[in-house]
Design an enzyme around this catalytic site. Sequence first.
Site, PDB file in Angstrom:
ATOM      1  N   ASP A 268       0.861  -1.181   0.000  1.00  0.00           N
ATOM      2  CA  ASP A 268       0.000   0.000   0.000  1.00  0.00           C
ATOM      3  C   ASP A 268       0.894   1.228   0.000  1.00  0.00           C
ATOM      4  O   ASP A 268       1.678   1.444   0.930  1.00  0.00           O
ATOM      5  CB  ASP A 268      -0.890   0.014   1.245  1.00  0.00           C
ATOM      6  CG  ASP A 268      -1.925  -1.102   1.248  1.00  0.00           C
ATOM      7  OD1 ASP A 268      -2.187  -1.652   0.159  1.00  0.00           O
ATOM      8  OD2 ASP A 268      -2.456  -1.423   2.320  1.00  0.00           O
TER       9      ASP A 268
ATOM     10  N   ASP B  66     -13.709  -4.693  -2.020  1.00  0.00           N
ATOM     11  CA  ASP B  66     -13.588  -4.400  -0.586  1.00  0.00           C
ATOM     12  C   ASP B  66     -14.939  -4.630   0.096  1.00  0.00           C
ATOM     13  O   ASP B  66     -15.677  -3.679   0.367  1.00  0.00           O
ATOM     14  CB  ASP B  66     -13.156  -2.941  -0.370  1.00  0.00           C
ATOM     15  CG  ASP B  66     -11.697  -2.702  -0.700  1.00  0.00           C
ATOM     16  OD1 ASP B  66     -10.900  -3.614  -0.481  1.00  0.00           O
ATOM     17  OD2 ASP B  66     -11.373  -1.611  -1.185  1.00  0.00           O
TER      18      ASP B  66
END
Length: 531
Positions: free
Chosen positions: A231, A386
Amino acid sequence: MISLLDYGAGNVRSVRNAIAKLGFELIDIRRPRDILDAEYLIFPGVGAFGAAMQRLDALGYTEPLKEYLAADRPFLGICLGLQTLFEASEESPGIAGLGLIPGQVRRFPESALAVPHMGWNGLRLQRPGPLLTGLDAQRFYFVHSFYAESTAENAGWVLAETDYGASFVSAVQRGRVAAVQFHPEKSGQDGLEVLRRFLSGEALQPERESAAEQGTSGPTQLARRVIACLDVRSNDAGDLVVTKGDQYDVREPGGAVRNLGKPVELAGRYYDEGADEITFLNITAFRDFPLADQPMLEVLRRTSENVFVPLTIGGGIRAFTDADGHGYSALDVAGEYFRSGADKVSIGSEAVAIVEAFRASGGDGSSAIEQIATVYGNQAVVISVDPRRVYVDSPDATERTTIETALPGPNGERFCWFQCTVKGGREGRDVDAIELARVCEQLGAGEILLNSIDRDGTGSGFDLELVAAVRAAVGIPVIASSGAGSPEHFTQVFQSAGAEAALAAGIFHRREVPIASVKARLRDDGIPVRD
């Protein structure tokens, strides 16, 4: 003089970088005559068979390429570069291939196996050949939905076969013309060795008959992939850093962005440690115009110079209009990432909007998924989902797809559905993960990256029920993400939920669980992995 036939599709930066890494210089084919002037010719390709052949025709490359091949001059085709040597493909009926090798290119049949055939598989040599001798027991990176069929008519060409449901042609060679279905530029050190043998001329020497060089005779196996995820975002000083959140919160108690390392250096470390793929998620891209995000593009360029496994980039793959009013399509954005070194792009929040639009009007070819898949191929499009659990008392309580769960809700609810979220998990939508995965597959996506907001950062293991439900709903590969805390969790998601790959971030960044430990455990549990 080594020449690259780049007809404008897919990521060829990795091929360029691999050749440079080996110490060879490369020039580009820019006009038809350049093909006949080449001393060594490399033809890498991804995307659709028909689109590639039409592009070769439009550039005037087809006839000089046929002449070059007929003269038995040094040639290496990669992936689609192998398939175009055959007469035709089921992918593009009515469009002729180069016709050098008799036979057809077929689509993998629908079965329990995911398509595309994506990941690390082995080679079974059919005869000796210096291009691959001594490497046949190793694994190479494949990504394709269509395969060249081995027949009696083309047996003299077939150098190696690989198994995925059935046997297919994974390498051909006759004289100085060779081609491979796998991607040597994405196959680590063994792949670089294949390129070196061709570029040095070693692979073009006459074949030597030797029983010791016949290769293995048993079936090959597709390895399960272990993926490292980074990330990436800017810290308060404006530097790009790798971070990791607890339930998506990436700031330390004092307010600073958690800094777990520099993205290029960390990606290099994971390559050395045996990661099968590396994924970059630009976690602030939904707020920033990606083509102005030059540091992230530079991360890809620099990483691809020394990391020879597949690279995926996610974050901001959608249409934008800049401050000057100039519009960029999602295809424009993806194309810039591919040219910078990405092999796949990951579409997240935009995929939810695409599914919502699909409900209203169906697919019309204009979505980001359809645009990118048409030009770069299905394998280049990953959908990042997600979801979070929403518990209900019964399936009748919602129109969304539910499962009966072994993990009851806070009030003892025995059913739940998996709600898709956008904007880093902050906003829920009335779309469930199973519907989203199915629609995106229909529109042309080649892989699902399945996160879990409930499990992210917990170390309690993957959401096996979520992964199993989505895997059962689609025919494309599924990457399990969120919740890994031990090597055993990887075994569970492969054995119990059927995932083709599993991804982790924090446990790798903090060195709590080394990649080598994960693979050792998988190997002990009888799950095939790349060494």
